[in-house]
Write an enzyme that holds these catalytic residues in place. Structure first.
Site, PDB file in Angstrom:
ATOM      1  N   SER A   1       0.930  -1.323   0.225  1.00  0.00           N
ATOM      2  CA  SER A   1      -0.004   0.002   0.027  1.00  0.00           C
ATOM      3  C   SER A   1       0.926   1.299   0.044  1.00  0.00           C
ATOM      4  CB  SER A   1      -0.912  -0.100   1.287  1.00  0.00           C
ATOM      5  OG  SER A   1      -0.215   0.113   2.482  1.00  0.00           O
TER       6      SER A   1
ATOM      7  N   TYR B   1       1.948   5.298   0.679  1.00  0.00           N
ATOM      8  CA  TYR B   1       1.754   6.432   2.103  1.00  0.00           C
ATOM      9  C   TYR B   1       0.674   7.237   1.988  1.00  0.00           C
ATOM     10  CZ  TYR B   1       6.794   5.060   3.332  1.00  0.00           C
ATOM     11  OH  TYR B   1       7.835   4.638   3.669  1.00  0.00           O
TER      12      TYR B   1
ATOM     13  N   SER C   1       2.145  -2.873   4.128  1.00  0.00           N
ATOM     14  CA  SER C   1       2.326  -1.639   4.356  1.00  0.00           C
ATOM     15  C   SER C   1       3.660  -1.337   3.803  1.00  0.00           C
ATOM     16  CB  SER C   1       2.242  -1.198   5.837  1.00  0.00           C
ATOM     17  OG  SER C   1       3.503  -1.199   6.442  1.00  0.00           O
ATOM     18  N   ASP C   2       3.487   0.337   3.259  1.00  0.00           N
ATOM     19  CA  ASP C   2       4.869   0.880   3.197  1.00  0.00           C
ATOM     20  C   ASP C   2       5.446   1.050   4.415  1.00  0.00           C
ATOM     21  OD1 ASP C   2       7.115   2.074   1.883  1.00  0.00           O
ATOM     22  OD2 ASP C   2       5.986   3.493   0.606  1.00  0.00           O
ATOM     23  N   PHE C   3       6.708   1.229   4.412  1.00  0.00           N
ATOM     24  CA  PHE C   3       7.581   1.188   5.599  1.00  0.00           C
ATOM     25  C   PHE C   3       7.240   2.338   6.630  1.00  0.00           C
ATOM     26  CE2 PHE C   3      11.093  -2.179   4.826  1.00  0.00           C
ATOM     27  CZ  PHE C   3      10.166  -3.010   4.231  1.00  0.00           C
TER      28      PHE C   3
END
Ligand code: BGC
Length: 676
Positions: free
Chosen positions: A202, A204, A235-237
């Site tokens: 996904s 941000y 998720s993006d980090f």
């Protein structure tokens, strides 16, 4: 197609898990000390999640990309935008195979480098990580990389969705209508899903006000429900999840790369009934499904000595050659003739720099990089003298140019000018480009050197479009080399000296000025993502770009003739085949990228003047003629009808345009209809 045996196995495994163990699958498990080491040396090892010793479930081990594997000292390929310019899906699949191999050989099982965000505006700081501006082209290239990587490990398509402004990525909201979302920003993700991509990351940013990691519309309704995606979403980090409840209920399956909102907080939400346990079960099944699937993928063993070894670096060179776009060669100064040239002045600080792109999460650390200067010197041979000037002293550079038989200026962008951005005070690295010109000093260098010699070649490095109106008429030759990877210098030399024939074509419009582009503000909280951008916008407004989408020259010439369609009408489930004959009318073997666009006549909704529906690449010997055939499916002609929530194929007349670029004057046309 679901595998019934696998489904049985993973359900059985799920039934043995405690709630804590289930949530463990959704949660990062990299040791804290490793994170501490990876703060300054990002991506040194894999980022892991979901290891379960009791049940013997291995961790999911993430490494990044896209220009290679970010762990270790892996092969550094040209950046994705360059590979997009090759329009070569077969080649991209081979790149994917090497990436998958090298990742696997270094302990990873998940590659986060299938970046297919659409280039809405070439100023996007991470433009280099994607393949271009067109959904069809992005889909072809993304699928090819996915297929290649997935011969060895899981691939992740990112960033879902509408992630194409860098400096505001943690907060900006893309305001977008459903039709634009479905037709322009998402089709390439769907293509990867249809091709079996294991995971999706996904984004941000927000879409219509909602963070992508919390968006049930994106993650559940579109991705999982409408498209039937059976893999998992990461998720993006760090900032990809802001609220565990919203994320878990939206369908975000793994929080990366540390436990912030998942882990024990998520367990509490489940116990309080705020996140139904069936959502957790669904996530865990998705994760187990891919782990099970990929436990059977790959080779019996992986040889680390092949990492960045002979075969892989040869591929990096081939890709770099096939990525470069010859933008101008008039009057014809390229290829340089080593039999006539005694002295070449190589000018510009980038000639002597290992300039392989961004230094953010996509940074690859190859064992070596061949600079343009090293490549040119090596290829020129002992009989040709190379004089190098960085360009810091203009008079010396001018003198070198004046005294040479040919001049090569290497100019462009670096990681300072564009790339991934973190809002750290006082350090400005990367970020977006508001101004698309060359950096001032380099523009001045080109303007100063150009009048000194009639055989002046400009080699450009960078991740997407560069505006060059101040100087493009002043030099005879321009070669777009992008960030060409560890073998880039050799590839540049191969092209300059005519060992290889340039064949790349632009995967994004190069405008004359930023006024021609969609509105871009990289600090705004909300940006309207309209239906039109790139060549669709240029076509609609009748604008003339500096260099069109799909444009690129060769050292030979190709003649197109005899465009024909195999039928005049197709049904809703039908397809047609367009054929065109192409002759290599020059004296050098080459490869030609043939493009097919479709226009819509009498549609009841607003449609683009034309959009890309297919392309092929043909290798042609001098004098040889081949027929290019490109298929168009009726379903690819549909528009998204928002009121019906369905794709609609109109019974109207369509025009097929085929040619060497998107420029109207380059295209031949024929018509057909769709029926009932
Ligand atoms: C980037 C992602 C990347 C992740 C892990 C994030 O900052 O946006 O593209 O995959 O880091 O390296």
């Amino acid at each position: 197609m679901a595998d019934p045996e696998r489904e049985k196995r993973i359900k059985e495994l799920l039934s043995q898990m405690t709630l804590g163990e289930k949530i463990g699958q959704m949660t990062a498990c990299t040791a804290l000390w490793k994170h501490a080491v990876m703060l300054p040396r990002y991506n040194l090892w894999t980022y892991d999640s979901g290891r379960n010793k009791r049940l013997g479930i291995p961790a999911h081990k993430f490494t990044d990309g896209p220009r290679g594997v970010t762990i270790g000292h892996s092969t550094c390929f040209p950046v994705s935008m360059a590979r997009g310019a090759s329009w070569d899906a077969e080649l991209e699949e081979r790149v994917g195979e090497v990436i998958g191999y090298e990742g696997r050989a270094q302990g990873a099982n998940h590659y986060g480098g299938v970046c297919i965000n659409l280039l809405r505006h070439p100023g996007w700081g991470r433009a280099q990580e994607t393949y271009g501006e067109d959904p069809h082209h992005l889909g072809e290239m993304g699928v090819a990389l996915t297929k290649g990587v997935q011969k060895h490990m899981m691939a992740c398509a990112k960033h879902f969705a509408c992630n194409s402004i860098e400096e505001s990525r943690f907060f900006v909201s893309a305001k977008i209508d459903e039709r634009t979302l479905r037709e322009i920003y998402l089709p390439h993700f769907k293509r990867c899903v249809d091709a079996g991509v294991a995971t999706v990351m996904s984004a941000y940013n927000r879409v219509n006000g909602e963070y992508c990691g919390h968006s049930r519309h994106l993650l559940f309704e579109i991705l999982k429900q409408d498209w039937g995606f059976d893999g998992f979403v990461v998720s993006d980090f760090l900032w990809g999840v802001r609220d565990g409840k919203a994320a878990a209920n939206a369908g975000l399956d793994i929080e990366m790369p540390i436990k912030r909102f998942y882990g024990s907080s998520l367990k509490k939400l489940v116990l309080r009934g705020e996140v139904p346990e069936k959502n957790i079960d669904d996530s865990v099944l998705r994760i187990l499904r891919q782990k099970d699937r990929f436990s059977k993928v790959g080779l019996p063993s992986y040889d680390r000595s092949r990492i960045a070894g002979k075969d892989h670096s040869a591929l990096a060179r081939e890709v770099a050659i096939k990525s470069m776009v010859l933008l101008k060669n008039d009057p014809r100064v390229l290829p340089l003739d080593r039999n006539k040239i005694r002295t070449i002045a190589v000018i510009g600080k980038l000639a002597d720099k290992a300039n392989i792109g961004d230094i953010g999460s996509s940074k690859v650390r190859p064992p070596y990089v061949v600079t343009p200067l090293a490549g040119i010197t090596g290829r020129a041979g002992a009989a040709v003298k190379i004089i190098y000037e960085r360009g810091d002293h203009l008079d010396a550079a001018k003198l070198a140019a004046r005294n040479a038989d040919a001049v090569v200026i290497v100019a462009g962008l670096t990681a300072k000018n564009e790339g991934e951005f973190l809002p750290v005070p006082l350090i400005k690295i990367g970020g977006d480009r508001i101004n698309l010109d060359l950096p001032k000093d380099q523009e001045e260098l080109v303007l100063a050197i150009a009048p000194e010699h009639k055989n002046c070649v400009v080699v450009l490095e960078g991740g997407s479009a560069i505006t060059m109106e101040r100087w493009r008429d002043k030099v005879p030759a321009i070669l777009m080399a992008w960030y060409p990877g560890m073998e880039g210098g050799n590839a540049i030399a191969d092209i300059l000296f005519g060992e290889a024939n340039p064949s790349g074509k632009l995967p994004c419009v190069f405008p004359k000025s930023t006024d021609q582009l969609p509105f871009f503000d990289n600090h705004a909280k909300e940006i309207e993502y309209g239906y039109y951008h790139g060549y669709r916008l240029f076509d609609k407004k009748g604008l003339e770009p500096a260099f069109a989408f799909g444009f690129g020259l060769s050292y030979t010439t190709y003649q197109y003739s005899n465009l024909r369609l195999d039928r005049a009408e197709i049904g809703r489930n039908g397809k047609l085949v367009a054929s065109v004959d192409i002759k290599n009318a020059g004296t050098m073997a080459g490869e030609e990228i043939v493009q097919l666009y479709v226009g819509y006549n009498g549609s009841k909704v607003d449609r683009p003047v034309k959009d890309l529906k297919g392309f092929v690449k043909l290798a042609l010997q001098p004098g040889e003629t081949k027929t290019a055939t490109i298929e168009v499916k009726a379903e690819d002609l549909a528009y998204y009808d928002v009121s019906q929530k369905a794709w609609e194929i109109e019974p109207i007349e369509y025009t097929v345009y085929v040619g060497p670029s998107s420029r109207q004057k380059d295209l031949r046309s024929a018509s057909f209809k769709t029926s009932g």
